[in-house]
Write an enzyme that holds these catalytic residues in place. Structure first.
Site, PDB file in Angstrom:
ATOM      1  CE  LYS A  51      -4.391  -1.368   0.128  1.00 27.83           C
ATOM      2  NZ  LYS A  51      -5.401  -0.889  -0.834  1.00 27.83           N
ATOM      3  CB  SER A 305      -0.606  -8.333  -1.184  1.00 28.39           C
ATOM      4  OG  SER A 305      -1.503  -9.024  -0.329  1.00 28.39           O
TER       5      SER A 305
END
Length: 504
Positions: A51, A305
């Site tokens: 992110k 991720s």
């Protein structure tokens, strides 16, 4: 349209805050799947997730006036930490609105990275509404977690790195999907340069908003989402992200909670790091794809991720891993209550390892056994075991895919309450916040007796509850109305086989 994203990706300034993460070979998983498996280690970013890329790239595109006003978002997860760090690096004020029940570890992580935390509301929607209100009142710039071209381009730098790090032919890239920013950014870059590389999106079965949109041909909003894989627990795919995903993503694979738990173990075995459920979803999808397509000798890449895992959730993950690998079966077996029957049952199991065993006298004729049995690779030996037990005249029920048995029954084996009448059984998901149980009890008041109650904390925002209520036949409509008005998701389990065998 792809050209504008390629330019944004190439011009991205993410490396002022993010790092280029390694593309590591997973040797154990490669051997098991008989393919070359590479892991893109976004869990090694400074905020332990990808992110930071999108958040920083978005901030880097703001004007001086916009930066002076400050930025705001609503998030209880990785976007909150990514934006807080990005803003800190750039010297921009960042307000992060988080729901009040957000675990303290996540609140402290945002504060440690320079974010100004505002706790508001009991749900994400309430936090989001407040953040948007602050945009109107105080002039903050709202930074969307995924549905923004610059955020998408920031995530797309992962695709750029993959092609730089792996010069050989790539068969498929597996990407976890929530709102779609990660998949959209990687897909548009990969397909622009290498259209033959398969780009496969992976979603949790409990929050498959991209698959629903693909099937419908338009964005749809899921009525509810499961939050085990909270990093991808999104009810509706983004507008920009859907436009890109339906053009550049080859297919969507959905995976179960058990399959995600097994994938967490796979990543840990090869890297000794523990990805969050969303971070391991791509590996779960990869395993499913390999089994379906029966491919060998190819190069497969999975995006790990993130690694923002709640420690309290690890127990739950470990419990579900063997079921996800199909190396454990949960069986309910009726034994005739006679001398030697228990020994005969154990002899029938042979040399198979027993992972769990609960035995309960039922009556003068029958005893009940709830057992976990180790199996071979991909469940080898289960059908043979079931057949052997039935040939010995044991009544056996396979509960390996029974969610209630896995969540509750295996922890509640203690016998049946013969004096309880008109009992009906329900599974509820409660918000994990003060007052949720009291609200439940107040809703039903003195009208229905609670005859059973089981709760286990899973380290998530939602609690899983199993409730037995004594409901007279003429009160059934009244009871259903009360449950609907309560607003908590629920499922009736009165006909569940595990319940009938062990608790009713």
């Amino acid at each position: 349209m792809p050209h504008q994203y390629i330019k944004k990706i190439l011009a991205s300034r993410v490396y002022e805050a993010a790092v280029e993460t390694p593309l590591d070979e997973a040797t154990n998983l490669s051997a098991r799947l008989q393919n070359r498996v590479l892991l893109k280690r976004e869990d090694l970013q400074p905020v332990f997730s990808f992110k930071i890329r999108g958040a920083y790239n978005k901030l880097a595109q703001l004007s001086d006036d916009e930066r002076a006003r400050g930025v705001i978002c609503a998030s209880a997860g990785n976007h909150a930490q990514g934006l807080a760090m990005a803003a800190s690096v750039m010297g921009v004020k960042a307000v992060i609105v988080m729901p009040r029940p957000t675990p303290e570890i996540k609140v402290n992580a945002v504060k440690a990275r320079g974010g100004q935390v505002v706790l508001h509301g009991d749900t994400f929607d309430e936090a989001l509404a407040y953040a948007l209100q602050q945009v109107d009142e105080k002039g903050y710039v709202f930074v969307h977690p995924y549905d923004d071209p610059y955020t998408i381009a920031g995530q797309g730098t992962i695709g750029m790195e993959i092609l730089r790090q792996e010069s050989g032919p790539i068969h498929s890239i597996f990407i976890p999907v929530g709102g779609g920013g990660l998949a959209a950014g990687i897909a548009v870059y990969i397909k622009y340069l290498y259209p033959d590389v398969r780009v496969i999106a992976v979603e949790s079965e409990e929050s498959a908003c991209l698959k629903a949109a693909m099937d419908a041909g338009e964005r749809v909003k899921l009525p509810q989402v499961g939050i085990f894989a909270d990093g991808i627990a999104v009810a509706q795919i983004g507008e920009h992200t859907f436009d890109l995903c339906r053009k550049y993503v080859d297919e969507v694979i959905t995976v179960s909670t058990d399959e995600i738990c097994a994938a967490i173990k796979d990543v840990f075995t090869d890297t000794r790091s523990i990805p969050e459920p969303a971070g391991a979803a791509s590996i779960a999808g990869m395993k499913k794809y390999v089994e379906r397509e029966n491919i060998e000798g190819e190069t497969l890449i999975g995006i790990v991720s993130g690694a923002n895992m709640n420690f309290s959730r690890l127990r739950y993950v470990a419990e579900r891993t063997d079921l996800g690998e199909k190396t454990e079966a949960l069986l309910a077996v009726k034994l005739p209550e006679r001398p030697g029957s228990f020994r005969e049952f154990c002899l029938t199991l042979g040399k198979r390892a027993v992972t769990e065993f609960n035995y309960r006298y039922a009556d003068s004729n029958t005893a009940h056994v709830f057992a976990g049995i180790s199996l071979g690779k991909h469940g080898e030996g289960k059908e043979e075991l079931l057949q052997n037990l039935r040939e010995k005249d044991f009544e056996v029920v396979d509960l390996s895919d029974d969610e209630m048995a896995k969540l509750h029954i295996r922890y509640m084996i203690g016998g049946q309450a013969s004096g309880v009448t008109n009992e009906e059984l329900f599974r509820f998901e409660f918000p994990e916040k003060p007052g949720a149980l009291l609200r439940f009890l107040n809703q039903f008041g003195d009208r229905f007796n609670v005859s059973m109650f089981h709760y286990r904390n899973h380290g998530a925002a939602e609690a899983r509850i199993l409730v037995g209520l004594q409901i007279d036949p003429e009160q059934r409509d009244e009871a259903r109305k009360a449950m609907d008005e309560l607003g908590y998701p629920y499922w009736e389990e009165s006909d569940n086989q595990a319940y009938k065998l062990f608790l009713r």
